[in-house]
Design a protein around this motif. Structure first.
Motif, short mmCIF file in Angstrom:
data_model
loop_
_atom_site.label_atom_id
_atom_site.label_comp_id
_atom_site.label_asym_id
_atom_site.label_seq_id
_atom_site.Cartn_x
_atom_site.Cartn_y
_atom_site.Cartn_z
N GLU A 38 40.76 -87.43 2.81
CA GLU A 38 39.88 -86.56 2.19
C GLU A 38 39.33 -86.93 0.83
O GLU A 38 40.42 -87.02 0.09
CB GLU A 38 40.85 -85.07 2.18
N LEU A 39 38.14 -87.26 0.81
CA LEU A 39 37.57 -88.04 -0.19
C LEU A 39 37.65 -86.97 -1.66
O LEU A 39 38.01 -87.66 -2.72
CB LEU A 39 36.07 -88.20 -0.21
N PHE A 40 37.45 -85.78 -1.63
CA PHE A 40 37.71 -85.04 -2.57
C PHE A 40 38.89 -84.03 -2.75
O PHE A 40 38.73 -82.94 -3.27
CB PHE A 40 36.31 -84.11 -2.94
N GLU A 41 40.06 -84.68 -2.38
CA GLU A 41 41.17 -83.75 -2.25
C GLU A 41 41.77 -83.31 -3.80
O GLU A 41 41.87 -81.93 -3.80
CB GLU A 41 42.36 -84.83 -1.76
N ASP A 42 41.46 -84.03 -4.56
CA ASP A 42 42.00 -83.39 -6.06
C ASP A 42 40.96 -82.46 -6.52
O ASP A 42 41.61 -81.41 -6.96
CB ASP A 42 41.91 -84.65 -7.01
N GLU A 43 39.53 -82.65 -6.23
CA GLU A 43 38.65 -81.40 -6.74
C GLU A 43 39.00 -80.35 -5.89
O GLU A 43 38.87 -79.29 -6.47
CB GLU A 43 37.25 -82.00 -6.31
N GLU A 44 39.14 -80.37 -4.46
CA GLU A 44 39.55 -79.18 -3.88
C GLU A 44 40.67 -78.49 -4.26
O GLU A 44 40.68 -77.10 -4.18
CB GLU A 44 39.47 -79.56 -2.19
N GLN A 45 41.58 -79.08 -4.44
CA GLN A 45 42.86 -78.72 -5.09
C GLN A 45 42.78 -77.79 -6.30
O GLN A 45 43.41 -76.67 -6.46
CB GLN A 45 44.08 -79.90 -5.31
N ILE A 46 41.90 -78.45 -7.16
CA ILE A 46 41.62 -77.77 -8.61
C ILE A 46 41.17 -76.32 -8.15
O ILE A 46 41.08 -75.31 -8.65
CB ILE A 46 40.80 -78.59 -9.54
N ILE A 47 39.97 -76.24 -7.27
CA ILE A 47 39.07 -75.27 -7.18
C ILE A 47 40.33 -74.26 -6.10
O ILE A 47 40.12 -72.93 -6.95
CB ILE A 47 38.00 -75.50 -6.09
N GLU A 48 40.89 -74.52 -5.30
CA GLU A 48 41.94 -73.70 -4.57
C GLU A 48 42.65 -73.03 -5.84
O GLU A 48 43.00 -71.73 -5.87
CB GLU A 48 42.79 -74.34 -3.70
N LEU A 89 34.33 -71.73 -13.16
CA LEU A 89 34.85 -72.10 -11.89
C LEU A 89 33.61 -72.21 -10.80
O LEU A 89 33.28 -73.23 -10.03
CB LEU A 89 35.80 -71.19 -11.27
N LYS A 90 32.78 -71.08 -11.13
CA LYS A 90 31.58 -71.17 -10.58
C LYS A 90 30.53 -72.39 -10.46
O LYS A 90 29.89 -73.01 -9.67
CB LYS A 90 30.61 -69.87 -10.71
N SER A 91 30.48 -72.75 -11.97
CA SER A 91 29.75 -73.83 -12.11
C SER A 91 30.35 -75.25 -11.59
O SER A 91 29.69 -76.04 -11.04
CB SER A 91 29.73 -73.88 -13.71
N PHE A 92 31.52 -75.34 -11.68
CA PHE A 92 32.32 -76.44 -11.14
C PHE A 92 31.97 -76.74 -9.66
O PHE A 92 31.65 -77.63 -9.02
CB PHE A 92 33.80 -76.31 -11.59
N GLU A 93 32.29 -75.36 -9.10
CA GLU A 93 32.01 -75.47 -7.65
C GLU A 93 30.60 -75.74 -7.05
O GLU A 93 30.42 -76.67 -6.26
CB GLU A 93 32.21 -74.25 -6.67
N LYS A 94 29.55 -75.38 -8.05
CA LYS A 94 28.27 -75.59 -7.77
C LYS A 94 28.12 -77.17 -7.85
O LYS A 94 27.21 -77.97 -7.02
CB LYS A 94 27.30 -75.02 -8.50
N LEU A 95 28.69 -77.71 -8.91
CA LEU A 95 28.59 -79.10 -9.34
C LEU A 95 29.03 -79.85 -8.21
O LEU A 95 28.65 -80.96 -7.86
CB LEU A 95 29.05 -79.31 -10.60
N PHE A 96 30.47 -79.52 -7.82
CA PHE A 96 31.05 -80.33 -6.74
C PHE A 96 30.27 -80.22 -5.33
O PHE A 96 29.91 -81.33 -4.79
CB PHE A 96 32.26 -79.42 -6.45
N LYS A 97 29.76 -78.89 -4.95
CA LYS A 97 28.75 -79.24 -3.67
C LYS A 97 27.46 -80.12 -4.08
O LYS A 97 27.21 -80.85 -3.14
CB LYS A 97 28.33 -77.74 -3.38
N THR A 98 26.91 -80.00 -5.21
CA THR A 98 25.87 -80.91 -5.26
C THR A 98 26.21 -82.40 -5.30
O THR A 98 25.36 -83.16 -4.75
CB THR A 98 25.18 -80.55 -6.97
N THR A 99 27.39 -82.72 -5.85
CA THR A 99 27.84 -84.11 -5.89
C THR A 99 27.95 -84.68 -4.37
O THR A 99 27.49 -85.57 -4.07
CB THR A 99 29.26 -84.11 -6.61
N ARG A 100 28.63 -83.76 -3.50
CA ARG A 100 28.67 -84.00 -2.31
C ARG A 100 27.35 -84.29 -1.43
O ARG A 100 27.15 -85.22 -0.71
CB ARG A 100 29.60 -82.88 -1.39
#
Lengths: 352, 127
Positions: free
Chosen positions: A4-14, A37-48
């Motif tokens: 899971e490449l984005f394990e840390d980021e997903e944990q932060i979101i959770e 959080l919404k902004s981070f989720e959006k940024l995370f999705k965009t990064t992927r």
């Protein structure tokens, strides 16, 4: 097992979502935290997405690059094969971009070499096609090798004839070009003698004898033909004259025009022929037949060669560096002289 | 833990993880069809191994000629894992190999190395 490449980021979101759901944040912090959080989720999705897009682009670029490499390799192979149809100098000027492939010609003073095989048709009449192919290819290959060594531009092969010129696309000066041409012709004729020995040993009963005509003068050189099919060649009366001189040349001989002779007179000994009238040339032409290369010129080189009727002498000085070898060569020539003197004097021939 | 040795292919690097000597190498090109699947097992085992180590020296050689964006993310994660192990007290050295005339690769290595707080980082130009 997959990573899971984005394990840390997903944990932060959770965990952030859990904090929001737990209502533990006060009202002042809740709204900006939710927005963050919404902004981070959006940024995370965009990064992927960007990462996947980048991978795809890189993959496509790799494919394009590979395909380009393959095409380049193919073009290189093709151009290498095509180069065999052109003189190396002409090929080099075209592929380096120095010369445009257009119907353009210019007038230049060139030394033109024309050769053919004496009595070619009669010589080869009863020859098997395979033998003829071997002989003509062997002959042209060897002559081409010598021509390229002297920097000649090989215009074309016309059956057993060869048209060569000096002075374009590169020139070392009119006199140097003429001298290079004559030196080349002399080496060709000398090599023809070696080839005849080889061919005779191979069983060819009537090996080739070459005739050469050389002339110097102004010619038109460049691309002739049509935009669809052109030839890099030379035309003009001076080219015809080289061909006519070849026609009056002896077997194994080299015949020069006066213009060429004047440029190479320090190099060769010639026999002045009777003025001739040749087809297509208005003026009378005096042929100069090369009978010898001047000794001082010959002595300056690695080899000493003399070939007369009934005699062939060849010395390679680079292989006679050891004293014992030189003495052995001198002894051999002395014995030859003794036998020759006996013949001249009419005496007995000493045993070897 | 058994050592891991995976031969390189056109798209995947050589993986040479020697757990007994604590030397780890990625060498070649990295643009696998499925990056998480390719790196999954070796990296999980590496993480487990490092978590169990209390002290000692660890060296990791990144000797990659080319890698895609997803592989870059794997590399960044590996840097973080190794830095965390160094923070716990291990003597960790990361060697970043690059062609001497490849400025981009050198620059990229430097950027990755900047984020390290505890691990040692060395730029190793290839001749």
């Amino acid at each position: 097992m997959s990573l899971e490449l984005f394990e840390d980021e997903e944990q932060i979101i959770e965990s952030s979502r859990a904090i929001l759901a737990s209502n533990t944040l006060n009202d002042a912090a809740r709204e900006p935290f939710a927005a963050l959080l919404k902004s981070f989720e959006k940024l995370f999705k965009t990064t992927r997405r960007m990462m996947r897009l980048s991978d795809r682009n890189e993959h496509n670029l790799m494919e394009v690059s590979k395909s380009l490499d393959e095409k380049n390799a193919m073009l290189e192979r093709l151009s290498h094969q095509l180069s065999k149809y052109l003189s190396p100098q002409v090929y080099a000027t075209i592929f380096s971009g120095q010369r445009q492939v257009t119907l353009n010609t210019e007038r230049k003073k060139l030394t033109v070499f024309f050769s053919d095989i004496k009595d070619f048709t009669a010589t080869t009449d009863d020859m098997e096609p395979e033998d003829l192919t071997f002989l003509i290819n062997d002959y042209l290959t060897e002559m081409t090798r010598i021509a390229l060594k002297y920097g000649a531009t090989i215009d074309k092969y016309i059956g057993d004839a060869i048209l060569i010129f000096f002075g374009d696309p590169e020139s070392r000066g009119v006199q140097e070009d003429a001298q290079a041409c004559v030196r080349m012709a002399l080496e060709m004729q000398r090599h023809m003698a070696d080839l005849r020995t080889k061919w005779s040993e191979m069983g060819y009963a009537r090996p080739f004898h070459m005739r050469v005509g050389i002339n110097t003068g102004y010619c038109n050189v460049g691309n002739f033909g049509s935009n669809e099919r052109m030839d890099y060649t030379i035309i003009g009366g001076e080219v015809n004259l080289a061909a006519r001189l070849e026609g009056v040349s002896d077997a194994d001989g080299i015949t020069l025009s006066y213009e060429t002779y004047a440029l190479v007179k320090d190099l060769v000994v010639v026999e002045r022929g009777e003025p001739l009238t040749v087809k297509g040339i208005h003026r009378q032409i005096t042929p100069y037949k090369v009978v010898d290369i001047l000794a001082d010129v010959e002595n300056s080189g690695r080899f000493f060669r003399q070939e007369k009727d009934g005699m062939r002498l060849f010395l390679d000085f680079d292989r006679l560096t050891e004293q014992s070898r030189r003495l052995e060569a001198i002894e051999t020539m002395k014995r030859a002289l003794e036998r020759l003197n006996c013949r001249v004097d009419g005496g007995e021939i000493p045993s070897p | 833990m058994d050592n891991i040795k995976i031969e390189r292919t056109e798209r995947t690097p050589e993986v040479n993880f020697d757990f007994s000597r604590n030397t780890f190498v990625l060498r070649g090109e990295s643009y696998p069809e499925n990056v998480p699947k390719f790196y999954g097992d070796p990296i999980k085992q590496l993480q487990e191994h490092l978590n169990n180590l209390e002290d000692g020296q660890v060296s990791f050689d990144f000797d990659l000629v080319y890698f895609n964006s997803t592989s870059a993310k794997v590399i960044i994660n590996l840097f973080e894992t190794l830095d965390a192990a160094a923070e716990r007290g291990l003597d960790v050295t990361i060697n970043w190999h690059y062609d001497a005339d490849d400025d981009n690769s050198a620059e990229l290595g430097e950027e990755f190395g900047e984020d390290l707080e505890s691990a040692n980082f060395k730029l190793c130009p290839r001749d």
